[in-house]
Motif scaffolding. Sequence first.
Motif, PDB file in Angstrom:
ATOM      1  N   THR A   1     -14.094  -4.347   2.636  1.00  0.00           N
ATOM      2  CA  THR A   1     -15.051  -4.522   1.545  1.00  0.00           C
ATOM      3  C   THR A   1     -15.839  -5.811   1.704  1.00  0.00           C
ATOM      4  O   THR A   1     -17.062  -5.840   1.509  1.00  0.00           O
ATOM      5  CB  THR A   1     -14.328  -4.528   0.192  1.00  0.00           C
TER       6      THR A   1
ATOM      7  N   ASP B   1     -13.025   7.960   4.052  1.00  0.00           N
ATOM      8  CA  ASP B   1     -11.614   7.750   3.753  1.00  0.00           C
ATOM      9  C   ASP B   1     -10.936   9.045   3.303  1.00  0.00           C
ATOM     10  O   ASP B   1      -9.704   9.107   3.231  1.00  0.00           O
ATOM     11  CB  ASP B   1     -11.460   6.690   2.658  1.00  0.00           C
TER      12      ASP B   1
ATOM     13  N   HIS C   1      -6.283  -9.210   4.035  1.00  0.00           N
ATOM     14  CA  HIS C   1      -6.211  -7.903   4.673  1.00  0.00           C
ATOM     15  C   HIS C   1      -6.671  -6.778   3.753  1.00  0.00           C
ATOM     16  O   HIS C   1      -7.427  -5.900   4.159  1.00  0.00           O
ATOM     17  CB  HIS C   1      -4.773  -7.613   5.125  1.00  0.00           C
ATOM     18  N   ARG C   2      -6.237  -6.810   2.511  1.00  0.00           N
ATOM     19  CA  ARG C   2      -6.524  -5.683   1.616  1.00  0.00           C
ATOM     20  C   ARG C   2      -7.985  -5.654   1.168  1.00  0.00           C
ATOM     21  O   ARG C   2      -8.435  -4.671   0.588  1.00  0.00           O
ATOM     22  CB  ARG C   2      -5.604  -5.733   0.391  1.00  0.00           C
ATOM     23  N   HIS C   3      -8.730  -6.736   1.422  1.00  0.00           N
ATOM     24  CA  HIS C   3     -10.135  -6.780   1.039  1.00  0.00           C
ATOM     25  C   HIS C   3     -11.070  -6.843   2.246  1.00  0.00           C
ATOM     26  O   HIS C   3     -12.281  -6.939   2.066  1.00  0.00           O
ATOM     27  CB  HIS C   3     -10.414  -8.010   0.155  1.00  0.00           C
ATOM     28  N   ARG C   4     -10.531  -6.777   3.450  1.00  0.00           N
ATOM     29  CA  ARG C   4     -11.337  -7.108   4.629  1.00  0.00           C
ATOM     30  C   ARG C   4     -12.533  -6.181   4.804  1.00  0.00           C
ATOM     31  O   ARG C   4     -13.672  -6.644   4.990  1.00  0.00           O
ATOM     32  CB  ARG C   4     -10.465  -7.081   5.883  1.00  0.00           C
TER      33      ARG C   4
ATOM     34  N   ALA D   1      -2.750 -12.710   4.045  1.00  0.00           N
ATOM     35  CA  ALA D   1      -1.983 -12.385   2.841  1.00  0.00           C
ATOM     36  C   ALA D   1      -2.418 -13.196   1.625  1.00  0.00           C
ATOM     37  O   ALA D   1      -1.890 -13.010   0.529  1.00  0.00           O
ATOM     38  CB  ALA D   1      -0.493 -12.616   3.103  1.00  0.00           C
TER      39      ALA D   1
END
Length: 450
Positions: free
Chosen positions: A158, A324, A153-156, A25
């Motif tokens: 990438t 996606d 998490h939100r960038h993993r 996070a």
Amino acid sequence: MRPPVQMGARMRADPPPDLAHRLGAAPFGGFHLRLIAMCFLIAAVDGFDTQCISFVAPTLLKEWAMSRAAFGPLFSAGLFGTMLGAMTLAPVADRLGRKPVALGCVVLFGVMSLLSATADSAQTLGIYRFIGGIGLGGVIPNIIALVSEYSPHRHRATTVVAMFVGFPLGAMAGGAASHGIIEHYGWQAIFILGGVLPLLLAAIAALALAESARFLASRGREAALQKILAQIPPPSGNAPPPPAPAHSTHRTTVGTLFTADLRAWTLLLWTLSFLGMLLTYFLINWTPLLLVAAGFPQENAIMAVVLLNAGGVTGGLLIGRLLDRVNVFAMLAVAFGLGAISVFALGATLGLGLTVTLIMTVVTGFTLFGGQMNFPGLTANYYPVQVRSTGAGWAMAFGRLGSVVGPLLGGALVALALDTAQLLKLAAIPSALAVVVLLLLARVSPERRR
């Protein structure tokens, strides 16, 4: 290339929920950028050392008076070592930590590359490539695990892709420079460069690369863990709370992959991984020799490998974005269907000149390499979470087996006196088979069954 999830990308125990939440996070910051840059450079030298044998092959063909068929075992020696390294060094990393194993692997393939410069026969060079391949295979799972563990998490996705792009870019840079280096300093200079760069990088990484937080926590190394956490901004106030710990009394083994719901999926996924890697490493290793045999200058033959990688990077990123939004199986089936056409056309148009050949090489890399780079997403997204790591590791192991068989198969076909056009046309067969496997996977996917 799209980062493969390999055996060894998992520690023995999951991190405590609060630590996992703290890392997952956290906002993206300077610590993450430094970690990605360090692992990017490691992946780049790994990519260069993995593919440098194909850059020197046309020169060795002349200087050592080797037959083209003899290069099959030489190409596969390093790839067999890579397969063993990826499969066997995971328990070592579990005991000693990600960082020391990764650094040890970098040093190993650096030293073996320096020794390769002293080789005076294909047998000696093959031994050095095999031992160095163990290091090449062992380092990648560990740097993937490190970047994945520390990435928010939100960038993993990438950040892992951004790191692993270093692998084909390292191969591309080496290929672009290799002809001039060989022409002025000899083929030995390629291996010297492939040894000096990793050793210098290992010295820098010894100071700059972070150890796994979950490893430090599991070993009670609180001071080292807090030193790393101090460099990572804390989660924002609106971050979701840490998940409740999951308890499981079942140990996941390879047998779990063959339950009634997963058996067909597992076998098809192994087949797909095998076909993809077989084709990739057949083309990477044999393209320079085949094009030289077809009458192209050595410089242009090596450039074709650069363009295969360049097309693969571009195709992998674009196809990954499209996945996606569209059906993953249909998209990858289209990519490999077009790839079968492009590699067949590459063989059929050899007589039309250099420009056409290089254009078809880019298209082949875009479709075949780009599609193969996105195979790991099938494992990561469709296996149930409790068997995901085991499923990923074994699928990748069969892919590595394909990477060994591909160059050997090329040598066997060359021994049959097939010409370059015929060999490239035959390369369309595993691509077409991959289309069939992808369509079958769509019918038996665990998600569809659920």
